[in-house]
Design a protein around this motif. Structure first.
Motif, short mmCIF file in Angstrom:
data_model
loop_
_atom_site.label_atom_id
_atom_site.label_comp_id
_atom_site.label_asym_id
_atom_site.label_seq_id
_atom_site.Cartn_x
_atom_site.Cartn_y
_atom_site.Cartn_z
N LEU A 95 53.44 66.07 61.81
CA LEU A 95 53.82 66.68 63.09
C LEU A 95 52.80 66.35 64.17
O LEU A 95 53.16 66.07 65.32
CB LEU A 95 53.94 68.20 62.92
CG LEU A 95 54.24 69.01 64.19
CD1 LEU A 95 55.56 68.55 64.83
CD2 LEU A 95 54.30 70.52 63.87
N ALA A 96 51.52 66.35 63.82
CA ALA A 96 50.47 66.01 64.78
C ALA A 96 50.61 64.57 65.25
O ALA A 96 50.44 64.26 66.44
CB ALA A 96 49.09 66.24 64.16
N ILE A 152 44.64 58.72 58.90
CA ILE A 152 43.77 58.29 57.81
C ILE A 152 44.14 59.01 56.52
O ILE A 152 44.21 58.40 55.44
CB ILE A 152 42.30 58.55 58.17
CG1 ILE A 152 41.89 57.71 59.38
CG2 ILE A 152 41.39 58.24 56.98
CD1 ILE A 152 40.49 57.98 59.87
N ALA A 153 44.41 60.31 56.63
CA ALA A 153 44.75 61.09 55.44
C ALA A 153 46.06 60.62 54.82
O ALA A 153 46.19 60.55 53.59
CB ALA A 153 44.85 62.57 55.81
N LEU A 154 47.06 60.30 55.64
CA LEU A 154 48.35 59.85 55.13
C LEU A 154 48.29 58.45 54.53
O LEU A 154 48.94 58.17 53.53
CB LEU A 154 49.40 59.90 56.24
CG LEU A 154 49.90 61.29 56.65
CD1 LEU A 154 50.75 61.20 57.91
CD2 LEU A 154 50.69 61.94 55.52
N VAL A 155 47.51 57.57 55.15
CA VAL A 155 47.46 56.18 54.70
C VAL A 155 46.54 56.02 53.48
O VAL A 155 46.92 55.38 52.49
CB VAL A 155 47.00 55.26 55.84
CG1 VAL A 155 46.80 53.83 55.34
CG2 VAL A 155 48.02 55.28 56.97
N ALA A 171 50.85 70.56 52.33
CA ALA A 171 50.88 71.23 53.63
C ALA A 171 50.15 70.40 54.69
O ALA A 171 50.63 70.26 55.82
CB ALA A 171 50.23 72.61 53.51
N ALA A 172 48.99 69.85 54.32
CA ALA A 172 48.23 69.05 55.26
C ALA A 172 48.99 67.78 55.65
O ALA A 172 48.96 67.35 56.80
CB ALA A 172 46.87 68.69 54.67
N CYS A 189 39.69 64.05 55.27
CA CYS A 189 40.38 63.85 56.55
C CYS A 189 41.53 64.85 56.71
O CYS A 189 41.83 65.28 57.84
CB CYS A 189 40.88 62.42 56.66
SG CYS A 189 39.56 61.23 56.98
N GLU A 190 42.20 65.22 55.61
CA GLU A 190 43.21 66.28 55.67
C GLU A 190 42.56 67.58 56.15
O GLU A 190 43.10 68.28 57.02
CB GLU A 190 43.83 66.50 54.30
CG GLU A 190 44.64 65.34 53.76
CD GLU A 190 45.13 65.59 52.34
OE1 GLU A 190 45.80 64.70 51.79
OE2 GLU A 190 44.84 66.67 51.79
#
Length: 250
Positions: free
Chosen positions: A165-166, A83-86, A158-159, A92-93
Motif C-alpha cells: 500500500l505504501a 527492499i523488503a518485498l524484493v 502484515a508488513a 526493512c519490513e
C-alpha cells in the motif's frame, strides 16, 4: 568484504540492530531538542516580522519542516517496503512499518499548523484547496498502512501487505509537491527552494534550516526506538532477548 557493506550486513542482525538502536536513539533525540530549540529561538526572537503577515508567519518554522517530513517519511517508508518485498529483509519490513506512525504525526502537525496559519490569512480554518486536500489524503494513506499492519496477525505478511500500500501510495507525493503549481489555489506558491533562489528573505532562512535538521534528527531517534520495539517483539522468544532483558534488569 568492504567495511561499509559488512556494517550493513551486521545491521540486519536483530541483536546487532537492537544494540545500535539502543545506543544512538537517545543521542538523536537529545541532538534534535538542542537543534530545534536553537531554531525556535531564532524564529521567535531574531527574525523580523513579515511585512505582510506580521508575526503570524512564524508558524512557518513548524509548518514547513513538518510538511517536508510528512512527504520524506512516506517516501522512505515506500523505499524500505520495496527492499523488503524484493529481498525479503526483515529489518526493512520493521523500519518501513516504524515510519508510518511517525509520518502520520508529522502530517497531523502539518494540517493543524496549516489550519491555524490559514485562519488569519484566508479567513477560514479549512478550505478544500488542492494542497490541503492532498495532504489530508496522505494522512489517510498513513492510517491505512498502520491499520493494515495491525489487522493481520502474521507480522511478516502484515508488513508485506502494508508495504505494498505504501508503494502504491507514493504516487501521491509529486501531486502534493506540485499542487500549488498545477492548480490555482489559496495556498501560497513555493517560496523556499533547496536548489535555486528562494523568494523568502535570507534573514528568515537560517532558523528554518535549523528546524529542518532538528526534525530529521527527531525522526531518526523515533524511527530507531519504534523499530527496536518491533524488533524485540518479533524476537521475543529468542535467547538473545532473554539475555538482554536479564542484563538490563541488573
Amino acid at each position: 568484504m568492504n567495511p561499509v557493506v559488512r556494517w550493513f550486513h551486521q545491521l540486519g542482525s536483530p541483536p546487532y540492530f537492537d544494540r545500535f538502536a539502543a545506543r544512538w536513539a537517545p543521542w538523536a533525540h537529545a541532538s534534535a531538542v538542542l537543534v530545534m530549540a536553537w531554531g525556535l529561538w531564532g524564529a521567535l526572537f531574531d527574525v523580523p516580522a513579515d511585512y505582510q503577515q506580521g508575526d503570524s508567519f512564524r508558524i512557518l518554522y513548524i509548518h514547513v519542516p513538518a510538511a517536508w517530513m510528512s512527504l520524506f517519511v512516506f517516501g522512505l517508508m515506500a523505499f524500505y517496503a520495496v527492499i523488503a518485498l524484493v529481498w525479503r529483509i526483515k529489518l526493512c519490513e520493521i523500519l518501513a512499518m516504524a515510519c508510518a506512525p511517525i509520518g502520520a504525526a508529522f502530517t497531523v502537525i502539518t494540517l493543524a499548523t496549516g489550519s491555524i496559519w490559514g485562519k488569519p490569512m484566508w479567513g477560514t480554518w479549512w478550505d478544500w484547496d488542492p494542497r490541503l486536500t492532498t495532504e489530508l489524503v496522505l494522512l489517510f494513506l498513513y492510517l491505512g498502512v498502520i491499520g493494515l499492519y495491525q489487522a493481520i496477525d502474521d507480522r511478516r505478511a502484515a508488513a508485506r501487505a502494508a508495504g505494498l500500500l505504501a508503494i502504491v501510495g507514493v504516487a501521491l507525493l509529486p501531486v502534493i509537491r506540485y499542487s500549488v503549481v498545477w492548480w490555482n489555489s489559496l495556498h501560497q506558491g513555493q517560496t523556499i527552494r533547496l536548489f535555486g533562489e528562494s523568494t523568502m528573505d535570507a534573514s528568515m532562512v537560517q532558523p528554518l534550516l535549523w528546524m529542518i535538521v532538528g526534525t530529521k534528527l527527531w525522526f531518526i531517534g523515533s524511527l530507531l526506538m519504534r523499530a527496536r520495539a518491533d524488533n524485540l517483539l518479533r524476537e521475543s522468544g529468542k535467547d538473545w532477548v532473554r539475555k538482554a532483558a536479564t542484563e538490563n534488569a541488573r
